[in-house]
Design a protein around this motif. Structure first.
Motif, short mmCIF file in Angstrom:
data_model
loop_
_atom_site.label_atom_id
_atom_site.label_comp_id
_atom_site.label_asym_id
_atom_site.label_seq_id
_atom_site.Cartn_x
_atom_site.Cartn_y
_atom_site.Cartn_z
N ILE A 124 0.86 -1.17 0.00
CA ILE A 124 0.00 0.00 0.00
C ILE A 124 0.90 1.22 0.00
N THR A 125 0.72 2.08 -1.00
CA THR A 125 1.57 3.25 -1.14
C THR A 125 1.19 4.32 -0.13
N TRP A 126 1.98 5.39 -0.09
CA TRP A 126 1.75 6.48 0.88
C TRP A 126 0.38 7.12 0.71
N ASN A 127 -0.21 7.03 -0.51
CA ASN A 127 -1.52 7.64 -0.74
C ASN A 127 -2.65 6.60 -0.79
N ASN A 128 -2.42 5.48 -0.09
CA ASN A 128 -3.41 4.41 0.09
C ASN A 128 -3.84 3.72 -1.20
N VAL A 129 -2.92 3.52 -2.11
CA VAL A 129 -3.18 2.79 -3.34
C VAL A 129 -2.52 1.42 -3.24
N LEU A 130 -3.28 0.37 -3.52
CA LEU A 130 -2.74 -0.98 -3.52
C LEU A 130 -1.95 -1.19 -4.80
N HIS A 131 -0.71 -1.66 -4.66
CA HIS A 131 0.19 -1.79 -5.80
C HIS A 131 0.85 -3.16 -5.75
N GLN A 132 0.82 -3.88 -6.88
CA GLN A 132 1.53 -5.16 -6.95
C GLN A 132 2.96 -4.90 -7.40
N VAL A 133 3.92 -5.40 -6.66
CA VAL A 133 5.33 -5.26 -6.98
C VAL A 133 5.85 -6.62 -7.41
N ILE A 134 6.42 -6.68 -8.60
CA ILE A 134 6.89 -7.94 -9.17
C ILE A 134 8.42 -7.96 -9.14
N THR A 135 8.99 -9.09 -8.74
CA THR A 135 10.45 -9.21 -8.68
C THR A 135 11.02 -9.28 -10.09
N PRO A 136 12.21 -8.75 -10.29
CA PRO A 136 13.00 -8.02 -9.30
C PRO A 136 12.49 -6.59 -9.14
N PHE A 137 12.52 -6.09 -7.91
CA PHE A 137 12.15 -4.71 -7.65
C PHE A 137 13.21 -4.05 -6.79
N ARG A 138 13.25 -2.71 -6.86
CA ARG A 138 14.30 -1.96 -6.18
C ARG A 138 13.87 -1.59 -4.76
N VAL A 139 14.85 -1.61 -3.87
CA VAL A 139 14.65 -1.17 -2.49
C VAL A 139 15.84 -0.33 -2.09
N VAL A 140 15.64 0.50 -1.07
CA VAL A 140 16.75 1.27 -0.50
C VAL A 140 16.97 0.76 0.92
N VAL A 141 18.22 0.61 1.30
CA VAL A 141 18.58 0.10 2.63
C VAL A 141 18.34 1.21 3.66
N LEU A 142 17.55 0.90 4.69
CA LEU A 142 17.23 1.88 5.73
C LEU A 142 18.26 1.91 6.86
N LYS A 143 18.81 0.74 7.18
CA LYS A 143 19.83 0.68 8.22
C LYS A 143 20.83 -0.40 7.85
N PRO A 144 22.08 -0.23 8.23
CA PRO A 144 23.11 -1.20 7.85
C PRO A 144 22.78 -2.62 8.33
N VAL A 145 22.96 -3.56 7.44
CA VAL A 145 22.75 -4.96 7.78
C VAL A 145 23.65 -5.81 6.88
N GLY A 146 24.37 -6.74 7.47
CA GLY A 146 25.30 -7.56 6.70
C GLY A 146 26.30 -6.69 5.96
N MET A 147 26.41 -6.90 4.66
CA MET A 147 27.33 -6.13 3.83
C MET A 147 26.66 -4.89 3.23
N LEU A 148 25.40 -4.66 3.53
CA LEU A 148 24.66 -3.54 2.96
C LEU A 148 24.81 -2.30 3.84
#
Length: 83
Positions: A21-45
């Motif tokens: 659900i997006t910030w404006n309350n729209v349901l959205h299907q996300v199909i792999t591969p999709f992009r993400v941004v790392v919010l906090k360090p984890v592993g090698m990211l």
């Protein structure tokens, strides 16, 4: 939840897509591969790094896991980028 209940639930899910659900309350299907941004360090990211999610999995506790560069990370380490 036992393994049989989990198996029943997984019949209705896929490792190749998920719904968000997006910030404006729209349901959205996300199909792999999709992009993400790392919010906090984890592993090698590192924070701010943009990565591609290859698959979406789920743990026995029903926690969503993203497969990124062959490694599994909990979903809460990322923010999904929707174009």
């Amino acid at each position: 939840m036992n393994k049989q209940d989990l198996a029943e639930l997984l019949k209705y899910s896929s490792s190749q897509w998920l719904y968000v659900i997006t910030w404006n309350n729209v349901l959205h299907q996300v199909i792999t591969p999709f992009r993400v941004v790392v919010l906090k360090p984890v592993g090698m990211l590192v924070r701010g790094q943009i990565m591609w999610v290859e698959e979406v999995k789920i743990t026995l506790n029903l926690t969503t896991v993203f497969i990124v560069e062959g490694s599994a990370y909990y979903y809460y380490h990322f923010d999904i980028l929707i174009d």
